[in-house]
Scaffold this active site. Structure first.
Site, PDB file in Angstrom:
ATOM      1  N   GLU A   1       0.819  -1.360   0.240  1.00  0.00           N
ATOM      2  CA  GLU A   1       0.076   0.067  -0.058  1.00  0.00           C
ATOM      3  C   GLU A   1       0.978   1.143  -0.074  1.00  0.00           C
ATOM      4  OE1 GLU A   1      -3.047  -0.299   3.223  1.00  0.00           O
ATOM      5  OE2 GLU A   1      -3.920  -2.057   2.415  1.00  0.00           O
TER       6      GLU A   1
ATOM      7  N   ALA B   1      16.892  -5.790   0.447  1.00  0.00           N
ATOM      8  CA  ALA B   1      17.861  -6.511   0.848  1.00  0.00           C
ATOM      9  C   ALA B   1      17.853  -6.460   2.228  1.00  0.00           C
ATOM     10  CB  ALA B   1      19.525  -5.711   0.350  1.00  0.00           C
TER      11      ALA B   1
ATOM     12  N   GLU C   1       9.962  -8.097  -4.020  1.00  0.00           N
ATOM     13  CA  GLU C   1       9.812  -9.301  -3.360  1.00  0.00           C
ATOM     14  C   GLU C   1      10.741  -9.071  -1.856  1.00  0.00           C
ATOM     15  OE1 GLU C   1       7.672 -10.827  -4.243  1.00  0.00           O
ATOM     16  OE2 GLU C   1       7.469 -11.424  -5.981  1.00  0.00           O
TER      17      GLU C   1
ATOM     18  N   SER D   1       7.590  -2.340   3.172  1.00  0.00           N
ATOM     19  CA  SER D   1       7.680  -3.745   3.650  1.00  0.00           C
ATOM     20  C   SER D   1       6.937  -3.913   4.833  1.00  0.00           C
ATOM     21  CB  SER D   1       9.068  -4.109   3.707  1.00  0.00           C
ATOM     22  OG  SER D   1       9.707  -3.943   2.578  1.00  0.00           O
TER      23      SER D   1
ATOM     24  N   ARG E   1      10.458 -15.202  -4.297  1.00  0.00           N
ATOM     25  CA  ARG E   1      11.959 -14.698  -4.172  1.00  0.00           C
ATOM     26  C   ARG E   1      12.617 -15.501  -5.061  1.00  0.00           C
ATOM     27  NH1 ARG E   1      10.622 -13.646   1.838  1.00  0.00           N
ATOM     28  NH2 ARG E   1      10.308 -11.410   1.863  1.00  0.00           N
TER      29      ARG E   1
END
Length: 401
Positions: free
Chosen positions: A131, A382, A379, A136, A259
């Site tokens: 959103e 890091a 996805e 994340s 991933r």
């Protein structure tokens, strides 16, 4: 096939599939990718070719009309496609994640309704978690699904929806408090809703709007959009798995295989960057000889090739772990982290080898230089991967004192 990034232990069928995809990439994608990308044009003919190859149903079970192949086979195909043009692999990836989630978590009615048509590419999937204000932090989702008789009413705004315009089925993660008392952990009160829609932009069904494509630095061609729900009504039988409160776990399962896909994309882009770099280094001459004969360039090529090989090996390991039925979040996180970081470095080295010409839109490396950064955040960044890896390592190496 190239010397780098070979995969041992493949069956004859796997080898044939990967070889067929590679030939398709060389003939149908690489010659037109840069032109399509510069025009930000959707690759309709390429997608139709992938449908004919059966790639939209690669991992869908044979009973639903798919090929019933493994995650490893799929990842190797994605690696080849990304080598041609990363945007095309994005078109397939979100479709693949939704099909995987349906296969793993859907009701029998949901599988029967969608998987056969998804295998043919007639129904095209997309999934939506993010959103505008959360990045994340999935637990901070504010979109809601509220029960109203035999329907749910969905409200909220979603962001970064790959295939938002071209998809016809979107798996949307929303908060759903039904049956979950106040104080329930956020991840236990989320539900995945299967939203059917028409392709296109604007109001694609009552209560659902796809505003338009987001203009991006790279990763062009594929449509990335917002998704706005305002009183969107869907039947109660379109709750994935038939029960609320399971959405977070369903989405995380999908992201886990996603991933591996992003790792495969990083491997493919890095391979193409190495190919471009090593080829240009043998053509460009300075000080009376090809630059490939200068030790500095040979060192750079050696480092690039080693990174390509290492990333590929980790990606293959993560895919095989998942195929074995074992938990693979550690391996998938490591593979995604390493492959995306190495991809960025290999692309930059190839860019440096091209010198001033790397800055020209006439050269393919310019496109790759703009595409690689997306893999650093797709996805999970890091930093997110490091959190996953660190937590899993502490589980595995728990202090026993």
């Amino acid at each position: 096939m190239t010397r780098l990034a070979q995969t041992s232990g493949l069956t004859d069928v796997q080898q044939e599939i990967v070889s067929t995809v590679r030939d398709f990439v060389d003939k149908e994608i690489i010659p037109v990718a840069t032109g399509l990308e510069h025009r930000d044009e959707y690759p309709t003919e390429i997608v139709e070719g992938l449908k004919e190859l059966g790639l939209f149903g690669l991992m869908i079970p044979e009973e639903y009309g798919g090929l019933g192949e493994s995650l490893l086979t799929y990842a190797l195909c994605v690696e080849e496609i990304a080598r041609g043009w990363m945007s095309v692999s994005g078109i397939i990836n979100t479709h693949f994640i939704v099909a995987y989630m349906l296969k793993q978590h859907g009701t029998q009615e949901q599988k029967d309704a969608f998987l056969p048509r998804m295998a043919l590419g007639e129904v095209r999937g997309a999934f939506s978690m993010s959103e505008p204000g959360l990045g994340s932090d999935v637990s901070a989702i504010t979109s809601k699904g509220v029960r109203d008789g035999e329907e749910y009413v969905l409200d909220g705004q979603k962001m970064w929806l790959t295939n938002g315009g071209t998809s016809t089925l979107v798996a949307v993660l929303c908060r759903s408090d039904e049956g979950h008392p106040k104080g329930t952990a956020p991840h236990k009160s989320m539900t995945t809703f299967l939203v059917e829609k028409e392709p296109g932009f604007g109001e694609v069904r009552p209560g659902l709007t796809i505003p338009g494509k987001i203009d991006k630095m790279g990763y062009k061609g594929v449509d990335t959009t917002e998704l706005i729900m305002d009183g969107l009504r869907i039947p109660a039988n379109r709750v994935l798995g038939g029960a609320t409160g399971r959405g977070f776990y369903q989405m995380m399962d999908g992201v886990e295989v996603g991933r591996v896909n992003v790792a495969a994309r990083g491997c493919g882009v890095a391979q193409r960057a190495f190919e471009l770099g090593v080829s240009y280094a043998q053509q460009r001459r300075t000080f009376g000889k090809p630059i490939a004969q200068h030790q500095a360039i040979q060192f750079k090529l050696a480092e690039m090739a080693t990174k390509v090989e290492a990333a590929h090996a980790m990606m293959v390991n993560a895919a095989r772990k998942k195929d074995s039925g074992e938990r693979n979040d550690l391996e998938a996180g490591m593979a995604k982290y390493l492959a995306s970081e190495y991809c960025k470095e290999v692309v930059e080295d190839a860019f440096r080898i091209h010198g001033g010409y790397g800055f020209s839109k006439e050269y393919e490396i310019e496109r790759l230089y703009r595409e690689a950064p997306m893999l650093l955040i797709g996805e999970g960044t890091a930093e997110i991967q490091k959190m996953i890896i660190g937590r899993r390592l502490l589980e595995e190496y728990r202090f026993q004192g």
